[in-house]
Each structure stands twice: as C-alpha cells, then as structure tokens.
Design a protein around this motif. Structure first.
Motif, short mmCIF file in Angstrom:
data_model
loop_
_atom_site.label_atom_id
_atom_site.label_comp_id
_atom_site.label_asym_id
_atom_site.label_seq_id
_atom_site.Cartn_x
_atom_site.Cartn_y
_atom_site.Cartn_z
N VAL A 31 0.41 -1.10 0.08
CA VAL A 31 0.29 0.10 -0.17
C VAL A 31 0.67 1.50 -0.19
O VAL A 31 0.57 2.40 -0.99
CB VAL A 31 -0.94 0.14 1.43
CG1 VAL A 31 -0.05 -0.24 2.62
CG2 VAL A 31 -2.22 1.18 1.04
N TRP A 34 3.52 2.54 -4.03
CA TRP A 34 3.27 3.78 -4.98
C TRP A 34 3.45 5.51 -4.24
O TRP A 34 3.56 6.53 -5.40
CB TRP A 34 2.19 3.70 -5.60
CG TRP A 34 0.46 3.66 -4.67
CD1 TRP A 34 0.73 2.35 -3.84
CD2 TRP A 34 0.51 4.53 -4.11
NE1 TRP A 34 -0.76 3.52 -3.51
CE2 TRP A 34 -0.62 4.00 -3.17
CE3 TRP A 34 0.45 6.23 -4.79
CZ2 TRP A 34 -2.04 5.22 -3.08
CZ3 TRP A 34 -0.60 6.87 -4.51
CH2 TRP A 34 -1.29 6.86 -3.61
N ALA A 35 3.46 5.45 -2.57
CA ALA A 35 3.48 7.35 -2.65
C ALA A 35 4.70 7.54 -2.81
O ALA A 35 4.98 8.04 -2.38
CB ALA A 35 2.84 6.95 -1.41
N MET A 50 -3.62 0.66 -8.68
CA MET A 50 -2.61 1.73 -7.15
C MET A 50 -4.16 0.51 -6.30
O MET A 50 -4.91 0.50 -7.17
CB MET A 50 -3.53 3.44 -7.43
CG MET A 50 -3.96 3.66 -5.90
SD MET A 50 -4.30 5.35 -5.88
CE MET A 50 -4.21 5.27 -3.76
N ARG A 56 -5.84 -0.38 6.43
CA ARG A 56 -5.61 0.44 7.69
C ARG A 56 -3.85 -0.06 8.55
O ARG A 56 -4.67 -1.26 9.17
CB ARG A 56 -6.61 1.05 8.83
CG ARG A 56 -6.66 2.11 8.06
CD ARG A 56 -7.45 3.40 8.76
NE ARG A 56 -7.35 4.29 8.26
CZ ARG A 56 -6.58 6.08 7.78
NH1 ARG A 56 -4.98 5.69 8.00
NH2 ARG A 56 -6.76 6.62 6.80
N GLU A 60 1.71 3.06 8.40
CA GLU A 60 0.57 4.14 7.02
C GLU A 60 0.48 5.39 6.92
O GLU A 60 1.08 6.23 6.12
CB GLU A 60 -0.83 3.53 6.52
CG GLU A 60 -1.32 4.11 5.29
CD GLU A 60 -3.26 3.82 5.60
OE1 GLU A 60 -4.14 4.78 4.72
OE2 GLU A 60 -3.64 2.92 5.98
N VAL A 63 4.08 8.52 5.80
CA VAL A 63 3.84 8.93 4.75
C VAL A 63 2.95 9.89 4.24
O VAL A 63 3.87 11.32 4.15
CB VAL A 63 3.10 7.96 2.86
CG1 VAL A 63 3.51 8.69 2.06
CG2 VAL A 63 4.09 6.76 2.94
N PRO A 64 1.99 9.90 5.32
CA PRO A 64 1.74 11.72 5.00
C PRO A 64 2.17 12.59 6.06
O PRO A 64 2.09 14.05 5.46
CB PRO A 64 -0.05 10.95 5.19
CG PRO A 64 -0.50 10.13 4.59
CD PRO A 64 0.67 9.51 5.07
N ASN A 67 5.56 14.03 4.25
CA ASN A 67 4.75 15.48 3.69
C ASN A 67 4.54 16.56 4.57
O ASN A 67 4.74 18.31 4.11
CB ASN A 67 3.67 15.15 2.69
CG ASN A 67 4.07 14.01 1.72
OD1 ASN A 67 5.27 15.17 0.36
ND2 ASN A 67 3.45 13.70 1.32
N ALA B 175 -5.22 9.97 2.15
CA ALA B 175 -4.50 10.17 2.29
C ALA B 175 -2.90 9.65 1.71
O ALA B 175 -1.89 9.93 0.92
CB ALA B 175 -4.23 9.82 4.03
N MET B 176 -2.68 8.61 1.35
CA MET B 176 -2.14 7.71 0.47
C MET B 176 -2.50 8.33 -1.08
O MET B 176 -1.58 8.51 -2.43
CB MET B 176 -2.19 6.57 0.38
CG MET B 176 -2.24 5.35 1.62
SD MET B 176 -0.80 6.18 2.66
CE MET B 176 0.48 5.59 1.18
N LEU B 177 -3.35 8.50 -1.33
CA LEU B 177 -4.06 9.70 -3.12
C LEU B 177 -3.15 10.50 -3.25
O LEU B 177 -1.88 11.24 -3.58
CB LEU B 177 -4.64 9.85 -3.17
CG LEU B 177 -5.40 10.71 -5.13
CD1 LEU B 177 -4.85 9.60 -5.79
CD2 LEU B 177 -7.00 11.00 -4.71
N GLN B 178 -3.64 11.99 -1.70
CA GLN B 178 -2.25 13.07 -1.51
C GLN B 178 -0.72 12.45 -1.76
O GLN B 178 0.01 13.41 -2.54
CB GLN B 178 -2.93 13.17 -0.09
CG GLN B 178 -4.03 13.80 -0.52
CD GLN B 178 -4.77 14.45 1.42
OE1 GLN B 178 -4.02 13.79 2.61
NE2 GLN B 178 -4.66 16.22 1.24
N ALA B 179 -0.34 11.18 -0.96
CA ALA B 179 0.59 11.39 -1.31
C ALA B 179 1.93 11.36 -2.06
O ALA B 179 2.68 11.40 -2.84
CB ALA B 179 1.55 10.15 -0.27
N GLY B 180 0.72 10.14 -3.16
CA GLY B 180 0.79 10.10 -4.62
C GLY B 180 1.50 11.09 -5.41
O GLY B 180 1.73 11.05 -6.00
#
Lengths: 232, 232
Positions: A31, A34-35, A50, A56, A60, A63-64, A67, B175-180
C-alpha cells in the motif's frame, strides 16, 4: 537523488536507458510503495495499478506525515509572503484612515493578521523547531508556543506565561521541549476545573530550571520538568 | 483517559491517591518518556529531571509529529476564524471603496487572504485528509492540493490541472492519494527542464482513472497511477 529514485521513463527503462534492476523489487501490492518509492512500470508503459481500499496499518500514517514535515518550510515561506502582503496593506490603511470607523476596521485586520501569523509560526515550528546551538531561551520558546497552549487548554481559558528574569539558556532538544510543554498543558487542562486559567512558569531551582503548568488559583498540576542549563 | 495517563499529584501518588504501579516503568533516561508518558515523580515531589542533550534517534521525530497531527484540527479551526474575520472586513472595504486606489488595496487583501486560506486548507488536509466514504472526487482533490503542487514544483513554474469531465469517484485512501500526487509532482519536477510548466491530469482509462504529472510541452513524466472507481 539516486538514479533509482528518479522518474521512470514510460518505455520501462531507467533514466539512463538501461534496465533498472531496482524496479523488480518494488511491490505494487504494498500500500505504501506507490506513495514513496519508484513503482513497477509495465513493459508496455501502462499506468501503475494503485491498490484499492488499502487496509489501515499503523505505519500507513508515516507517508502523509513525511509530507507534513517536508512541506512545512515551503508552506511557512509562502504563508509569510502572503502575510507580509496583507500586513503591508493594513499598515497603509492604518496610516491613511480618515475616520474612526476606517481606523477600527484596519485595527481589526491588524489584530487578526498578527494572531494568524503567531498561530502559523507556532504550529509550523513543530515540524522544524528553532535551532538550539547556543541553548534554548525558555521564555522565548514559551512565547512561541503560546497560541498552541491556548488551543490545547481549550476555549474560554486564559494562559498566563511567567518566566523568571535572567534564566540560563537550556540544553534541551527543542522538539522534545515543545512536546513536553504541550504534554504538561494537556495534563494540567484535563485536571483543572472548568474556567480555571493555567499558569505556565519557568523558575530557577537548585539543579536548573523548572517548567510547570498549574491551574490558577488552585495551583495543582502535573509534576514539573527539570531543564538543565546549556553548557553546564 | 486512563488513570495512568492523567496528571501526577506532587505527593508521589496517582490521581486516586493510591500508589501508581505504572510509574515504576517510566524511565527518565528515555529521551521520549517525559514528552509522551507519565514520568517518574520523586517521593519528595521534586521536579522531573529532563534528559540533557539527548542523542538523535530516528524515532525521536515521532513525538513532535504526533503534536503536528493532533493540533491540525484545532489550528485549522482557529485559522478559519481569523481568516473569516479578515475576509469579512475585506468585503466591507471592497463594498465601500471610494477611490480606485482604495479598491486596489482591498483587492490585494482579498487575493492574499484567499491564497493563504487555500494554502492552509491544503497543508492541514495532509494531517486530516478529507473523508472518502462515498469515494474521492479526484478533480476536487487535485484542486485542494494545488497550492502544495505549486510549492512542490518550485518557483516560476506553472501548474495546469486537467480532469476529464464525468470521471467516476475513486476508491483510494485519501491520505495515500495525496502522498501519491505529491510524489508524482516531485519526480516530474526533478526531471523537467527549468521553466517547464507541469500538467497534472486525470483521464479515464480502461481499468479506471489515470493520474499523471507530465512536463509541458515535453510530455515526459513518471509512470501514471491507476486509480480504481469506488464501488467497482
């Protein structure tokens, strides 16, 4: 940047035109892959799949949050530019106000802009704490953190900050001191009666400086932290 | 809140007056202990010793980052209040501007305030991504992220966002989409020529929706991400 971290060419080759051995290790089912990491690119150059509805996991969130940290400085820089543009115009409005009403409007803008600036400075400093090469000025740190202390203790409560004059600079890690201040405030607020104000104090004690958060007038609060003078 | 997480009484007993067995486990030498956990309180009720000059460890960063996340919502709420106060006054200034110069000043305030609001909304959404119960509106997500995309690709570069009309909602973790999105932007920006603008596109493909970031006019960029329709 390592070559394996760079963008993929759609022809399935690395940036230098050679086939990239690292690509085989990336797992598109992961999961987080790709981020953060170069992802598998099909030989036909199609899009990377994706993972849908990832489960969850505790990690996880990292990663956010990376950023959130990585963008704190650019965001602060951009926010400062915008706040400077607002402040500059507000200064002109304050100088040129022809009526009391004009002046009152400009003053409201001044106050809200200053509070917003202090709030953002405090919040973004959590991602990049002030440098502490020569030790931390504890009183300055408490002032920096004031907007977050106000938010932490909840609405309708007053924060009083008192630092004894002439305190030595402190040897703590700025990030950990910030976290400690917020923890004390949370604990004191949770225990304080509704409507009680909170006193945040820095006082000289035998072995250094004590940081305490107590309710006022009760004087109750969590155990103070002992901070060491820098260079001691 | 568990009793062991509550404030300590200075008499060395737990909040309920009994001796707290958990306290014996806290280690004041642990650099993170005092920032997150109840810490040892001496029987005399003296201050807790804070470890001086802690060595940097990789996990040390987690405590400040927890505060970055925990305070994101209160900070957003407070920032919104202050921005609303500024916006309300700017609206009055725009309505009552007597001269072109007054109107130009109010317009400058309007633009800077709107940009600041969008910047903070985007940044704080990293800590608390928008809910995705009914799937994500990809175009909306790209608009939310625009200020961060602009910061990510660097000064002097233009971001163009293009979403095909009528795209399905997406099943990704927000959250993962934002990171991607941010990862693609970073990779595309690192490879793009100076001065190139970047195109962020959402297009329908066979198995869902492709998210791509490419340089303009070159059209080069990292492998697009394939996003799945929600409910599919």
């Amino acid at each position: 940047m390592e070559p394996t971290q760079g963008p993929r060419r759609r022809d399935g080759q690395g940036p230098d035109g050679r086939r990239d051995p690292a690509r085989g290790r990336a797992d598109p089912r992961d999961v987080r892959a790709w981020a953060t990491h170069p992802v598998y690119v099909s030989p036909r150059g199609g899009p990377v799949r994706m993972p849908a509805l990832p489960s969850r996991s505790k990690s996880e969130g990292s990663v956010p949050l990376e950023n959130l940290t990585a963008l704190a400085n650019p965001v602060r820089h951009e926010a400062n530019n915008l706040l400077a543009a607002i402040s500059g115009t507000v200064d002109i409005l304050l100088r040129t106000a022809a009526t009391d009403r004009d002046h009152a409007r400009a003053s409201r803008l001044r106050e809200a802009t200053d509070r917003l600036e202090a709030l953002l400075k405090a919040y973004l400093s959590l991602a990049h704490p002030p440098s502490a090469e020569d030790g931390i000025d504890g009183a300055q740190m408490l002032q920096l953190m004031r907007p977050l202390l106000v938010l932490t203790i909840g609405p309708g409560r007053v924060v009083e900050i008192e630092a004894e004059p002439g305190l030595p600079r402190l040897s703590a890690s700025p990030a950990m001191l910030q976290a400690g201040i917020l923890r004390l405030a949370r604990e004191a607020a949770a225990a304080a009666p509704a409507g009680a104000s909170l006193r945040v104090t820095l006082t000289r004690v035998q072995d250094g400086v004590a940081l305490a958060v107590t309710s006022n007038p009760e004087g109750a609060g969590p155990a103070p932290l002992l901070l060491h003078p820098s260079g001691g």
